[in-house]
Design an enzyme around this catalytic site. Structure first.
Site, PDB file in Angstrom:
ATOM      1  CB  CYS A 344      -0.919  -0.038   1.222  1.00  0.00           C
ATOM      2  SG  CYS A 344      -1.786   1.505   1.558  1.00  0.00           S
ATOM      3  CB  CYS A 347       0.260   1.867   4.077  1.00  0.00           C
ATOM      4  SG  CYS A 347      -1.451   1.324   3.883  1.00  0.00           S
TER       5      CYS A 347
END
Length: 446
Positions: A344, A347
């Site tokens: 991600c 993230c």
């Protein structure tokens, strides 16, 4: 002595061989209008689906499966919830079941095992009695049913003794099955809707002499109806008119395993997450089976709330060493959960801010918990070690209960929990947002 030992070893090896051998089921549905036929196993007194088959144009269906255990399974095209239209059979491996599903029930056809022939004969013997006892549409009243109970109970020992299949396990179990079936039918009758209900004085000898503890044993969970029978057995022991507490009802159950099953039934009707937590915590010691734990998690996920101040979801996941850490281990601290994954991009973009927050609150009552949703666990392990990520790093994987509880369908997601384990927010600001630091600081003072 040596000969006796060899016979025992041979018997064990034979049972193992049977259990690892596949069984075949060949059937036909009369009329051919059924869309699906199911095959079920008994899992802790309930039926769990193994497979389904779609009958062909002539109503034919088949299953080939390897039994997980020697005992009862079920086949049919009826309701899993009521178990009407589902019929139990005995499998240990390496046998054939040939049957026809009819509107009235089922018929064995062709070659079948002695065990299933014995079960079919018993089912035929009890079909009218069972229908009266367990069907909602039955017009029977206790005036006609109770004499049948008394007449039938005298036949039970003889019926059990007549069965000799050569399978010692089954022959022993069949005697138990006959007695338990009969009890289930007779006692269930009392709790079905009727146009007239008997007083205690009108009950006959079978009911007056009935000993529920004879059936409230772990063996009850070997039967497809075992779980639902528990409550009826409990009701036969406690005075419902006196409105017994749940604690009194649970105390009436001698088996700890059945206590867990009974409380789970109550938890399934819990109206709020706080009610669920209270009961779960009180009776936690009785939930010892893996399937019980799975049911608990599913119920918790369903009931969890996202309002500020409600109890937060009780997660527990392993760290790099395999040791599990859960919310209960972090009580007394403000907890910030980071739902993330190595793949991600957003993230990873938050990582520097996450690391900085860890440093700024070092030594204070704040726990930073990274919860990875990576499917590839080894990749997560390598990433955490290489990066040296701060905080408590746990692996939950995809479709984990925490994600389901808070409907996390996009990451990163940050969840903030107070020192008492209550939810502050299920969707907090990100570490890059100064509002998160202010929010943590605010709740540290409370």
């Amino acid at each position: 002595m040596i000969k006796k030992v060899l016979v025992i070893v041979f018997a064990v090896l034979m049972n193992t061989a049977f259990a690892q051998s596949p069984s075949n089921i060949n059937g036909v549905v009369e009329g051919g209008s059924t869309k699906n036929v199911g095959l079920y196993k008994v899992l802790n007194g309930r039926l769990a689906e193994i497979a389904t088959a779609t009958p062909d144009g002539q109503g034919r269906f088949a299953f080939r499966f390897t039994p997980e255990y020697e005992g009862l399974y079920a086949v049919g095209n009826g309701s899993l919830q009521s178990q009407q239209g589902l019929y139990r059979f005995y499998f240990r491996g390496n046998e054939e079941l040939n049957l026809k599903l009819t509107k009235e029930g089922y018929e064995l056809q062709g070659k079948n095992s002695k065990e299933n022939e014995a079960l079919a004969a018993w089912d035929k013997e009890t079909v009218t009695f069972k229908t009266k006892a367990t069907s909602l549409g039955s017009v029977s009243t206790y005036v006609d049913f109770f004499p049948e109970v008394e007449a039938f109970k005298g036949k039970l020992p003889g019926i059990a003794k007549l069965v000799s299949t050569g399978n010692v396990n089954f022959d022993t179990f069949f005697a138990q099955l006959v007695e338990t079936d009969f009890a289930y039918y007779a006692i269930s009758y009392l709790y079905m809707p009727r146009i007239a209900h008997p007083s205690k004085e009108e009950r006959t000898a079978y009911y007056n002499d009935f000993k529920a503890d004879r059936f409230l044993t772990d063996d009850l969970l070997r039967f497809p109806y075992g779980d639902r029978f528990i409550s009826k057995l409990v009701y036969s022991k406690v005075d419902l008119a006196g409105k017994p507490t749940l604690e009194q009802q649970v105390d009436a159950i001698p088996s700890n395993l059945l206590k867990g099953q009974y409380v789970l039934q109550r938890l399934e009707s819990a109206r709020s997450y706080s009610d669920f937590q209270e009961l779960r915590d009180q009776y936690q010691a009785y939930f010892t089976l893996p399937e019980q734990q799975q049911r608990l998690t599913a119920l918790e996920t369903k009931l969890v709330e996202t309002k500020t101040g409600v109890p937060a979801f009780q997660f527990s996941f392993p760290d790099l060493s395999g040791k599990k850490t859960g919310l209960t281990d972090l009580k007394g601290k403000v907890v910030l959960i980071d739902m993330w994954a190595t793949w991600c991009g957003p993230c990873r973009a938050e990582e520097p801010f996450w690391e900085k927050l860890n440093e700024e609150f070092q030594g204070k009552a704040v726990a930073f918990v990274g919860v990875s949703t990576d499917q590839d666990k080894p990749k997560w392990e390598e990433y955490v070690k290489t990066k040296g990520l701060k905080g408590i790093q746990l692996h939950a994987g995809v479709a984990n209960p925490l994600s389901e509880a808070y409907k996390v369908n996009a990451i990163p997601r940050y969840i903030l929990i107070d020192k008492a384990g209550n939810l502050i927010t299920a969707d907090s600001p990100r570490p890059s947002d100064p509002k998160l630091k202010a929010l943590i600081t605010e709740w540290l003072t409370k």
